[in-house]
Write an enzyme that holds these catalytic residues in place. Structure first.
Site, PDB file in Angstrom:
ATOM      1  N   LYS B 139       0.840  -1.190   0.000  1.00  0.00           N
ATOM      2  CA  LYS B 139       0.000   0.000   0.000  1.00  0.00           C
ATOM      3  C   LYS B 139       0.876   1.240   0.000  1.00  0.00           C
ATOM      4  CE  LYS B 139       0.670   1.684   3.477  1.00  0.00           C
ATOM      5  NZ  LYS B 139       1.945   2.206   4.060  1.00  0.00           N
ATOM      6  N   TYR B 224      -3.469   4.182   6.719  1.00  0.00           N
ATOM      7  CA  TYR B 224      -3.881   3.225   7.755  1.00  0.00           C
ATOM      8  C   TYR B 224      -5.110   3.717   8.503  1.00  0.00           C
ATOM      9  CZ  TYR B 224       0.453   0.513   7.304  1.00  0.00           C
ATOM     10  OH  TYR B 224       1.476  -0.280   6.841  1.00  0.00           O
TER      11      TYR B 224
END
Lengths: 375, 375
Positions: B139, B224
């Site tokens: 990511k 996140y």
């Protein structure tokens, strides 16, 4: 002869000494320290005998050094009489809202503490000032900035003090948080997180009537998060975002007051705050993220059992301070400001700043745009 | 004969049984349970040998049941060779970026794990798919939604799996938080607070180059907080506010990447989230405020030592779960999805959703307006 004596006592109090203690320290140092004589207490009229007055404010006088309850104002004479008996308020100090202006003639009342629903704060503050009294008014100061300005003008015209009841500004843990932030004990603060909320009960209470409360959770509980973001940063917000949600069909919010409203603030130095205000869930935390550590209070705004922690590098250090009665500290501060002719730490101007910011928060949520303010 | 055997083994693995355990349980129940035979491990090529690969991913293979490192791709042949020796990767599995496409001919490589700077994810993912490999990509998936779409299309065209490396979606505490929220163990969630940040060091690293990183803290660490708000709510945001601040003159942010960006999300059910993303201060917490209690992880996104707590009525209950290697869980999941022909829990579409939301967050901050999205 009373005036010079009062002035001298004030001086000693201001230096942290009473007359007795000052002499005792010099003359009989080996003997146990005796408490000084009782300070002169100023008389408070408590206006509005709802749960806050009954459960918090009236019991707090027992912990005051400078304040005593000398009058009660209520629409319920029986309730007032019962509370007067419990707290030693003379029957001559009992008033209804019709006889409120006669406080003018009661020399035992120095300060009027307005604990009414929000929309009534301006009228009862202005009338108290016109009666020649100092005023301590609960938060939020009023429902609009214009009302706040009228209250400030009334205090000025009367030459009397006006203080807003931001109890946390007198509470030791919150004061320590401010010190840690301002003195940059852990470097420069960068992010502030303030959350205040509870699940509101009785759908019939005045807090859920828009005309009385001026709004929903923000006016009553979210104001603590806003005020904390302001006092922890020591700055005024220049940009505000907000987003709101109210559960459809929830009877508690039928009068159009908001359940939850989350807001973001940017301060001139670049500190950013994320805040939550809710009548739907419990939220009770102020946290500062500084360069070298984070520090927080959780609970942050309860009447007792606040817990302060410093978090750094995976460790958590508990720093809670000895508990003090928050309302006693607040009322004593007001009394000392009156006695010493000092400006309260949370004057009317402080209440006005919160109202202006709250109006901007509502406007940001309504318009779906960032609202900018002058610092 | 290899194919039917593999299929049968896959079935047993999918049912949670190995062949040996299934028989052992029936025949010798009174004897101590013996571990089953080692599972077939799929081969991973790790592409990009930066600190994440060196400090986290390569050591994690030792904890994998279904994954092993069989190839390394690096521009630094000496570094690759040294790591290959340490982790038992054959010299035939060493590639440069020039020889990358030859992975096609390496039957020991089933899955390519792309651990490159963000801007390189699309190219190296698409090339891996064209080489007939499955791809696990770190990511953020890419720097733009368009790139994400191209990656998804490449996987589809190749008939191969594409998974994004959202390690927390495989971590037991985060999984437990999701369960508590979704199953409403403490009533309906109303407010979600997610904060992710750290004080970034070396000003020369690729994370601070806009062309490589696609942005600042949001792309790397704030993602996140965004991803957690999405997986804790189980919904996609429909309204987004954001406010940003970057310290003027701080050399770390000279290339125009943001230091701190705070964002607010509204989800279709009415859940509101307040999130923080920062390269200026440490932030490491996910919290859900539900009707009857709050529950949180702090630390929430570290590689180890996560702490889960339930807060209700003044009590704090610690619920942390036994620690597992997050990257091992993630890589094993990818291997099992390939073995069992199942869709990964965090497919390319999940990465695309975050990219779309991140673009909306940047747009909200830039425009000073609420950005609305379709759920």
């Amino acid at each position: 002869m009373r005036k010079p004596e009062a002035t001298r006592r004030q001086f000693l109090q201001a230096t942290g000494l009473t007359a007795a203690a000052a002499f005792a320290g010099a003359r009989i140092a080996a003997q146990p320290q005796l408490p000084g004589p009782p300070a002169k207490k100023l008389g408070f009229a408590v206006v509005g005998l709802g749960s806050l007055a009954i459960n918090q404010i009236l019991p707090a006088f027992a912990h005051c050094r400078h304040a005593k309850a000398t009058a009660l104002v209520s629409g319920d004479a029986a309730k007032a009489k019962s509370l007067a008996t419990t707290y030693g308020v003379p029957e001559s100090g009992l008033y209804s809202y019709e006889t409120y202006d006669r406080l003018k003639d009661n020399a035992d009342v120095d300060i009027v503490y307005v604990v009414l629903p929000n929309s009534m704060h301006p009228e009862y503050t202005v009338r108290a000032h016109k009666a020649g009294k100092h005023v301590l008014c609960e938060k939020p100061m009023a429902n609009t900035p214009q009302d706040c300005e009228a209250m400030i003008a009334a205090a000025k015209a009367a030459g009397k003090k006006l203080m807003i009841g931001y109890r946390l500004r007198y509470e030791p843990n919150n004061m320590a948080m401010i010190k840690m932030a301002r003195e940059q004990e852990f470097g420069k603060p960068k992010v502030i997180l303030c959350e205040a909320g509870f699940s509101i009960g009785d759908p019939k209470q005045w807090r859920l009537k828009k005309a009385l409360a001026g709004g929903g959770s923000l006016m009553d509980i979210g104001i603590y998060a806003l005020n904390a973001a302001r006092y922890l940063s020591g700055e005024e917000p220049v940009a505000i975002n907000a987003i709101s949600y109210t559960t459809p069909g929830d009877v508690r919010f039928a009068d159009g007051v908001e359940e939850t409203i989350n807001f973001q603030l940017r301060f001139p130095s670049g500190v950013l705050a994320n805040c939550v205000s809710s009548y739907g869930v419990g939220l009770n935390r102020f946290r500062v993220h500084a360069e070298k550590a984070s520090f927080e209070l959780e609970p942050a705004l309860s009447y007792s059992d606040l817990r302060m922690r410093v978090l750094r590098g995976g460790t958590v250090e508990l720093r809670s301070l000895p508990e003090r009665n928050q309302f006693a500290l607040e009322m004593d501060h007001m009394a000392e400001c009156v006695q010493g002719n000092a400006e309260p730490r949370t004057p009317g101007e402080e209440g006005l700043k919160d109202l202006r910011a709250m109006m901007a928060i509502y406007e940001a949520a309504r318009s779906s745009k960032t609202v900018t303010l002058n610092a």
